[in-house]
Design an enzyme around this catalytic site. Structure first.
Site, PDB file in Angstrom:
ATOM      1  N   CYS A   1     -61.516 -32.173  11.395  1.00 43.97           N
ATOM      2  CA  CYS A   1     -62.824 -32.216  10.730  1.00 43.97           C
ATOM      3  C   CYS A   1     -63.053 -30.991   9.850  1.00 43.97           C
ATOM      4  O   CYS A   1     -64.145 -30.806   9.319  1.00 43.97           O
ATOM      5  CB  CYS A   1     -63.958 -32.390  11.731  1.00 43.97           C
ATOM      6  SG  CYS A   1     -64.057 -31.056  12.928  1.00 43.97           S
TER       7      CYS A   1
ATOM      8  N   ASN B   1     -60.930 -25.048   9.501  1.00 45.68           N
ATOM      9  CA  ASN B   1     -61.520 -23.896   8.791  1.00 45.68           C
ATOM     10  C   ASN B   1     -61.410 -22.649   9.661  1.00 45.68           C
ATOM     11  O   ASN B   1     -61.029 -21.577   9.196  1.00 45.68           O
ATOM     12  CB  ASN B   1     -63.004 -24.153   8.489  1.00 45.68           C
ATOM     13  CG  ASN B   1     -63.218 -25.399   7.661  1.00 45.68           C
ATOM     14  OD1 ASN B   1     -62.292 -25.832   6.975  1.00 45.68           O
ATOM     15  ND2 ASN B   1     -64.395 -25.976   7.725  1.00 45.68           N
ATOM     16  N   ASP B   2     -61.759 -22.822  10.926  1.00 44.54           N
ATOM     17  CA  ASP B   2     -61.664 -21.684  11.832  1.00 44.54           C
ATOM     18  C   ASP B   2     -60.237 -21.504  12.343  1.00 44.54           C
ATOM     19  O   ASP B   2     -59.789 -20.370  12.524  1.00 44.54           O
ATOM     20  CB  ASP B   2     -62.624 -21.870  13.012  1.00 44.54           C
ATOM     21  CG  ASP B   2     -64.042 -21.498  12.620  1.00 44.54           C
ATOM     22  OD1 ASP B   2     -64.205 -20.431  11.996  1.00 44.54           O
ATOM     23  OD2 ASP B   2     -64.967 -22.269  12.909  1.00 44.54           O
TER      24      ASP B   2
ATOM     25  N   GLU C   1     -60.107 -25.121  17.446  1.00 47.78           N
ATOM     26  CA  GLU C   1     -60.227 -24.274  16.252  1.00 47.78           C
ATOM     27  C   GLU C   1     -59.886 -22.815  16.555  1.00 47.78           C
ATOM     28  O   GLU C   1     -60.054 -21.942  15.717  1.00 47.78           O
ATOM     29  CB  GLU C   1     -61.621 -24.399  15.632  1.00 47.78           C
ATOM     30  CG  GLU C   1     -62.776 -24.255  16.571  1.00 47.78           C
ATOM     31  CD  GLU C   1     -64.130 -24.514  15.902  1.00 47.78           C
ATOM     32  OE1 GLU C   1     -64.209 -24.607  14.679  1.00 47.78           O
ATOM     33  OE2 GLU C   1     -65.120 -24.623  16.648  1.00 47.78           O
TER      34      GLU C   1
ATOM     35  N   HIS D   1     -69.826 -21.445   5.010  1.00 47.94           N
ATOM     36  CA  HIS D   1     -70.832 -22.478   5.247  1.00 47.94           C
ATOM     37  C   HIS D   1     -71.742 -22.703   4.043  1.00 47.94           C
ATOM     38  O   HIS D   1     -72.353 -23.753   3.908  1.00 47.94           O
ATOM     39  CB  HIS D   1     -71.594 -22.183   6.545  1.00 47.94           C
ATOM     40  CG  HIS D   1     -70.760 -22.526   7.745  1.00 47.94           C
ATOM     41  ND1 HIS D   1     -70.026 -21.590   8.428  1.00 47.94           N
ATOM     42  CD2 HIS D   1     -70.470 -23.718   8.322  1.00 47.94           C
ATOM     43  CE1 HIS D   1     -69.353 -22.191   9.398  1.00 47.94           C
ATOM     44  NE2 HIS D   1     -69.599 -23.480   9.354  1.00 47.94           N
TER      45      HIS D   1
END
Ligand code: PEP
Ligand code: MG
Length: 593
Positions: free
Chosen positions: A514, A466-467, A443, A201
């Site tokens: 996303c 991302n996850d 995710e 992040h």
């Protein structure tokens, strides 16, 4: 690296991960090296006075630092915000804090660090269980003050906010997203960190702020000092110590080339994101801060596909109220209308924490009390946010999205709480969009595998790659030691994405991405070929992705995805993507190299 006589030293290249693009050659400002281990030991009777003196000196230093920060905040933000530091000074002078720590050193022969931590923990525990909200918040103040005193005990005299006086590249072991967000933007030319990855992040914040970043360098904090001059390239993920004149020239040329490709792409702003054979993909923007909304239109996005609402929580000392959140959400919604904004309900935990919540630390925070799990356990906090989002929906096209869904039960429970909020608003005669759409982030592998079940309860899916990558491959997204295993094109990830897209389409709902993959031009053709309907990314990434869409036919992209789904390795899939890109969009390849 010494800056005096640096021209005599050999050039050395450190390789990390590109966190946010951009080339910078500038002076280093190094933030505290790795936190010194807390010295919790029994001291000899002869050392007791020394230990007490250390503690008193650290407290005095902390008082001076707080005075300085208070002055700065008063100047920059105003008196009201600066008064919180009065509370911090009261904590320092409080007898429970000060005298009890000294007593513990004397009586229990504890080190200053150990005694301070024991006192802080005891008061923190007592205060955090108090009914009174004001007293509960004081636990956070005590922790904050103790952290400062501890770092002074460890000899860490500098904090980012305290010492940055000229435009510099900030070098740190790590920066939390809240530290990144609270830096004085005009003084920071770049971020360079020991840990992290392009989906941590901190990197996401750097991109949001438009500040170049190289993360995951391992030990850069040991190799540079404040005052050194370094060259960094946030696209390639390299930092160069003692760059030669030839290297500086090479990177200068490279930066100019990239700038000129980017300015060529800026002309696409009003062009549709449409393939050569007429297939349209919706391109939206990810935002982390309300102020970024102006970038959304400039980039040519059709709304916001992911508003990471947690920065409202981590940027403030108290939990944001319904009214405060309403101002933020309504502002974004009305500026974007008639385009939509998808507000993701708060995703705290993992690598993002709000000091106001004072959550206990966990051994595996990414597998722990994060996002929807936290919200379902704290319905009052969740409802405050849902009410604010619903109220904002009367002022534009607002959608709601739940993060970290791992089973359908969580969606059903979240929807029930949402219905409760709608009922309350109806009774209060407060307007909201009765047809507000609700979606979930896919995710977690369990959600992808059961996407057909989850699809019955939502209007859209947005894949948080991302996850999804970290949970599918069991690779911590912020751990640079396993970064080589973090492979977004791993066949397992591709199969889960394909399952999700097919399940969504079978139910007639749209499916987007996303995560960082959506903004990586190298991935665009593959994602299109898998059948994606929407891509949401950092505004700056959008023009290159649009160009990628416009450079192919849907048929070419579909063929690529078919080939990729038969491939056995992540590297094999990546090279197919690169091949097609080199054929149809070679200039964009220059940008991602
Ligand atoms: C993701 O996981 O891909 C995502 C978009 O959410 P975040 O990066 O905020 O976890
Ligand atoms: Mg996520």
């Amino acid at each position: 690296m010494k800056h005096k006589g640096a021209e005599d030293l050999p050039e050395s290249v450190l390789r990390g991960v590109g966190g946010s693009p951009g080339v910078v050659f500038a002076t280093v400002y190094r933030v505290h090296a790795e936190a010194a281990p807390c010295v919790d030991r029994v001291v000899n009777p002869g050392e007791i006075n020394l230990e007490i003196e250390r503690f008193k000196t650290a407290v005095d230093e902390t008082r001076v630092q707080i005075d300085l920060i208070q002055e700065k905040v008063r100047h920059a933000i105003g008196q009201a915000d600066a008064t919180i530091f009065d509370v911090h000074k009261l904590v320092l002078d409080d007898s429970a804090f000060y005298e009890e720590t000294i007593r513990k050193i004397e009586r229990d022969r504890m080190s200053a660090e150990g005694a301070l931590q024991a006192v802080t923990q005891r008061y923190g525990e007592v205060l955090s269980t108090m009914e009174d909200e004001y007293l509960r918040e004081r636990a956070a103040d005590i922790k904050d003050v103790a952290r400062r005193v501890l770092s002074n005990l460890a000899g860490e005299k500098t904090h980012v906010l305290d010492g940055l006086r000229e435009k510099s590249i900030v070098v740190a072991a790590d920066l939390s997203p809240s530290e990144t967000a609270s830096l004085q933007r005009d003084q920071v030319l770049g971020f360079v960190t020991d840990v992290g990855s392009c989906t941590s992040h901190t990197a996401i914040m750097a991109r949001a702020l438009g500040i170049p970043a190289v993360v995951g360098l391992g030990d850069v904090t040991r190799r540079v000092e404040t005052g050194d001059k370094i060259l960094m390239d946030g696209t390639e993920g390299v930092v160069i110590l003692n760059p030669s004149a030839a290297t500086l020239k090479k990177y200068d040329t490279l930066a100019r080339q990239r700038d000129s490709i980017q300015s060529g792409l800026a002309g696409l702003r009003n062009q549709p994101a449409i393939t050569r054979d007429g297939h349209r993909v919706v391109l939206s923007a990810n935002i982390e801060l309300v102020e970024e909304v102006s970038e959304v239109r400039k980039a040519g996005a059709e709304g916001v596909g992911l508003f990471r609402s947690e920065y409202l929580y981590i940027a403030s000392r108290n939990l944001p109220t319904e009214e405060e959140q309403l101002v933020a959400y309504q502002g974004v919604a009305s500026l974007l209308a008639p385009d939509p904004v998808i507000i993701r309900t708060v995703d705290l935990g993992g690598d993002k924490f709000a000091s106001s919540l004072n959550l206990p630390s966990e051994i595996n925070p990414f597998l722990g009390f994060r996002a929807i799990r936290f919200c379902l356990a704290q319905p009052a906090i969740f409802k405050t946010q849902l009410r604010a989002i619903l109220r904002a929906s009367a002022h534009g096209k607002v959608r709601i999205m739940y993060p970290m869904i791992s089973n359908v039960g969580e969606v059903i429970r979240a929807n029930l709480i949402l219905e409760e909020c709608k009922g309350e608003l109806r009774l209060e005669a407060i307007p909201f969009d009765e047809h507000i759409e609700v979606g979930v982030m896919i995710e977690i592998p369990s959600a992808a595998i059961t996407a057909d079940i989850i699809s019955k309860h939502v209007s859209f899916f947005s894949m948080g790659t991302n996850d999804l990558v970290q949970y599918t491959l069991a690779v911590d997204r912020v751990n640079d030691r396993v970064a080589h295993l973090y492979e977004p094109t791993h066949p397992a990830v591709l199969r889960l994405m394909k399952m999700t897209i097919d399940a969504g389409h079978a139910r007639g709902i749209w499916v987007g991405v996303c995560g960082q993959m959506a903004g990586d031009p190298l991935m665009t053709h593959l994602l299109m070929g898998l059948g994606i309907d929407e891509l949401s990314m950092a505004p700056a990434a959008l023009p290159a992705v649009k160009e990628m869409i416009r450079s192919v036919t849907l048929e070419q992209a579909t063929l690529l995805a078919e080939v990729a789904l038969r491939e056995e390795t992540a590297a094999g899939i990546l090279s197919h993507c690169r091949e097609l890109m080199a054929r149809v969009a070679p200039e964009i390849l220059e940008l991602v190299k």
